[in-house]
Design an enzyme around this catalytic site. Structure first.
Site, short mmCIF file in Angstrom:
data_model
loop_
_atom_site.label_atom_id
_atom_site.label_comp_id
_atom_site.label_asym_id
_atom_site.label_seq_id
_atom_site.Cartn_x
_atom_site.Cartn_y
_atom_site.Cartn_z
N TYR A 11 0.75 -1.20 -0.05
CA TYR A 11 0.04 0.14 0.12
C TYR A 11 0.93 1.34 -0.03
O TYR A 11 0.71 2.01 -0.90
CB TYR A 11 -0.89 -0.23 1.22
CG TYR A 11 -1.76 1.25 1.32
CD1 TYR A 11 -2.56 1.96 0.60
CD2 TYR A 11 -2.10 1.79 2.85
CE1 TYR A 11 -3.14 2.99 0.65
CE2 TYR A 11 -2.65 2.69 3.04
CZ TYR A 11 -3.64 3.47 2.02
OH TYR A 11 -4.07 4.58 2.42
N ASP A 31 9.57 -7.56 -3.67
CA ASP A 31 8.34 -7.81 -2.54
C ASP A 31 8.15 -9.34 -2.66
O ASP A 31 8.07 -9.89 -3.82
CB ASP A 31 7.00 -7.12 -3.41
CG ASP A 31 5.96 -6.86 -2.30
OD1 ASP A 31 5.52 -5.60 -1.93
OD2 ASP A 31 5.40 -7.94 -1.97
N GLY A 36 1.64 -7.78 -1.12
CA GLY A 36 1.55 -6.82 -2.14
C GLY A 36 0.99 -7.21 -3.47
O GLY A 36 0.63 -8.72 -3.45
N TYR A 139 4.46 -5.99 16.85
CA TYR A 139 4.68 -5.13 15.67
C TYR A 139 5.55 -3.86 15.80
O TYR A 139 6.59 -3.53 15.19
CB TYR A 139 3.22 -4.80 15.17
CG TYR A 139 3.65 -3.69 13.95
CD1 TYR A 139 3.92 -4.06 12.76
CD2 TYR A 139 2.98 -2.56 14.08
CE1 TYR A 139 4.06 -3.34 11.73
CE2 TYR A 139 3.06 -1.43 13.03
CZ TYR A 139 3.57 -2.00 12.07
OH TYR A 139 3.71 -1.05 10.97
N ILE A 205 -18.20 -0.58 15.81
CA ILE A 205 -17.27 0.76 16.31
C ILE A 205 -16.42 0.09 17.59
O ILE A 205 -17.19 -0.16 18.47
CB ILE A 205 -17.95 1.84 16.88
CG1 ILE A 205 -18.77 2.39 15.30
CG2 ILE A 205 -17.28 3.07 17.44
CD1 ILE A 205 -19.88 3.68 15.74
N1 UDP Z 1 -11.89 0.64 14.01
C1 UDP Z 1 -13.11 0.54 14.60
N2 UDP Z 1 -13.75 -0.44 13.72
C2 UDP Z 1 -13.01 -1.32 12.69
C3 UDP Z 1 -11.88 -0.95 12.45
C4 UDP Z 1 -11.22 0.15 12.88
O1 UDP Z 1 -13.58 1.12 15.27
O2 UDP Z 1 -13.61 -2.12 12.25
C5 UDP Z 1 -10.92 1.77 14.97
C6 UDP Z 1 -9.91 1.14 15.80
O3 UDP Z 1 -10.45 0.75 16.93
C7 UDP Z 1 -9.03 2.50 15.75
C8 UDP Z 1 -9.41 3.48 14.68
O4 UDP Z 1 -10.42 2.68 14.20
O5 UDP Z 1 -9.28 3.32 16.80
C9 UDP Z 1 -8.42 3.11 13.32
O6 UDP Z 1 -8.09 1.74 13.48
P1 UDP Z 1 -7.10 1.14 11.98
O7 UDP Z 1 -7.33 -0.42 12.21
O8 UDP Z 1 -7.69 1.61 10.75
O9 UDP Z 1 -5.81 1.71 12.25
P2 UDP Z 1 -4.74 1.49 13.42
O10 UDP Z 1 -4.92 2.71 14.49
O11 UDP Z 1 -4.96 0.34 14.19
O12 UDP Z 1 -3.37 1.65 12.99
#
Ligand code: UDP
Length: 329
Positions: A11, A31, A36, A139, A205
């Protein structure tokens, strides 16, 4: 300039390849194509399918002579890394060190590491480079190990490096050439767009009881093409840096958006509300992660061009609409 981009079919890496090509660089992509997509590599760019930890592959390749390596290739799911810690430490940290060693053997002068906000525990104010390092997962730890390895490669062998710790990469190439296609998809914006388009069930959420104004997590969403440009600036910054410099910068827009604010933006862009339901917190999510990129901006002149959330979402939406099956479709 001849540049090796590991993870260049992924990405963020693929968007960086476009930015480098626009500057006239000679780019080679390495890659393993497990995450990818060959279709994300532009025509005319050599794609080598293989692993960053394969010294027998790296020696003849780097022996061709490269000015720089941009290292994106990694496993990148925080949640998965909590389940499979040793896999992440091996695939990212141990294999990454094989790559760094090969760069030292073949006199690659500059190295740019794709690092992460997951080095930090989070905080109410935008996080700058003085924020305490406290990786939130294997990670994040694997990226921190590589940052430390680069510091020592600089001090002992003169390698110049930059670690770019980015917050939430989002959006897609504004010209529609590239986008986000993960399998499985776990990121908020593409999931919310697909839910609005009726291609996925309602969005969950994750957590509505965080200490934030609307109870949901706040993140700093930074456009992937802005991140790509940041890599070009990082290379320029290194050209002027002294031998052995090991630099690190936090990269984001400096503005945080809650999960509910992202869903509202997706609703505006898609012209349809995102069907959503409240769900428990996801393990490992800090309440607030927002970057201060002030140092990087001051030292390189970089600034986000697509910092506005609706613009970020609109580019992601356009790509999802045009590519319902991602690169495979
Ligand atoms: N999130 C959510 N529902 C989903 C995926 C993500 O509420 O189905 C929330 C997650 O808890 C975080 C934010 O969205 O607070 C961003 O999550 P993402 O996985 O996009 O990126 P990260 O912050 O983990 O790198």
């Amino acid at each position: 300039m001849k540049i090796l981009v590991t993870g260049g079919a992924g990405y963020v890496g693929s968007h960086a390849v476009l930015a480098l090509r626009a500057r006239g660089a000679d780019v080679v992509v390495l890659d393993n194509l497990r995450q990818g997509h060959a279709a994300a590599v532009p025509a005319g760019v050599r794609l080598i399918e293989g692993d960053i930890g394969d010294a027998a592959l790296l020696d003849p390749l780097l022996g061709e002579g490269f000015d720089a390596v941009l290292h994106f290739a990694a496993l990148s799911l925080v949640g998965e890394s909590m389940q499979k810690p040793m896999l992440y430490l091996r695939a990212n940290a141990a294999a990454g060190m094989v790559l760094i060693e090969a760069c030292l053997r073949h006199q690659v002068g500059r190295f740019v590491l794709s690092s992460t906000a997951n080095l930090f525990a989070g905080g109410d104010a935008p996080l700058d480079e003085a924020a305490a390092i406290d990786p939130g997962s294997p990670y994040g730890e694997s990226k921190w190990m590589l940052e430390r390895a680069l510091t020592w490669a600089g001090r002992t062998r003169g390698l110049k490096s930059v670690a770019l710790r980015y917050f939430n990469a989002a959006g897609a190439d504004p010209d529609g050439r590239l986008g986000e296609d993960h399998d499985p998809e776990t990121h908020l914006i593409p999931l919310a767009i697909d839910a609005a388009l009726g291609r996925r069930p309602e969005l969950a959420i994750f957590g509505t009881d965080y200490p934030t104004p609307d109870g949901t997590c706040i993140r700093d969403y930074v456009h992937v093409s802005d991140l790509a440009e940041a890599h070009v600036r990082a290379l320029e910054r290194l050209a002027a840096a002294p031998e052995g410099a090991a630099l690190a910068y936090n990269l984001g827009t400096g503005h945080g958006h809650s999960v509910r604010a992202v869903l509202a933006a997706v609703g505006r862009v898609a012209g349809r509300a995102v069907p959503a339901q409240e769900a428990p917190r996801r393990a490992g999510d800090p309440a607030i992660l927002v970057a201060s990129a002030a140092r990087f901006m001051a030292e390189t002149g970089w600034a986000p061009r697509f910092g506005d959330l609706d613009t970020i979402v609109a580019t992601a939406h356009a790509w999802r609409v045009a590519h319902p099956g991602g690169y495979g479709g």
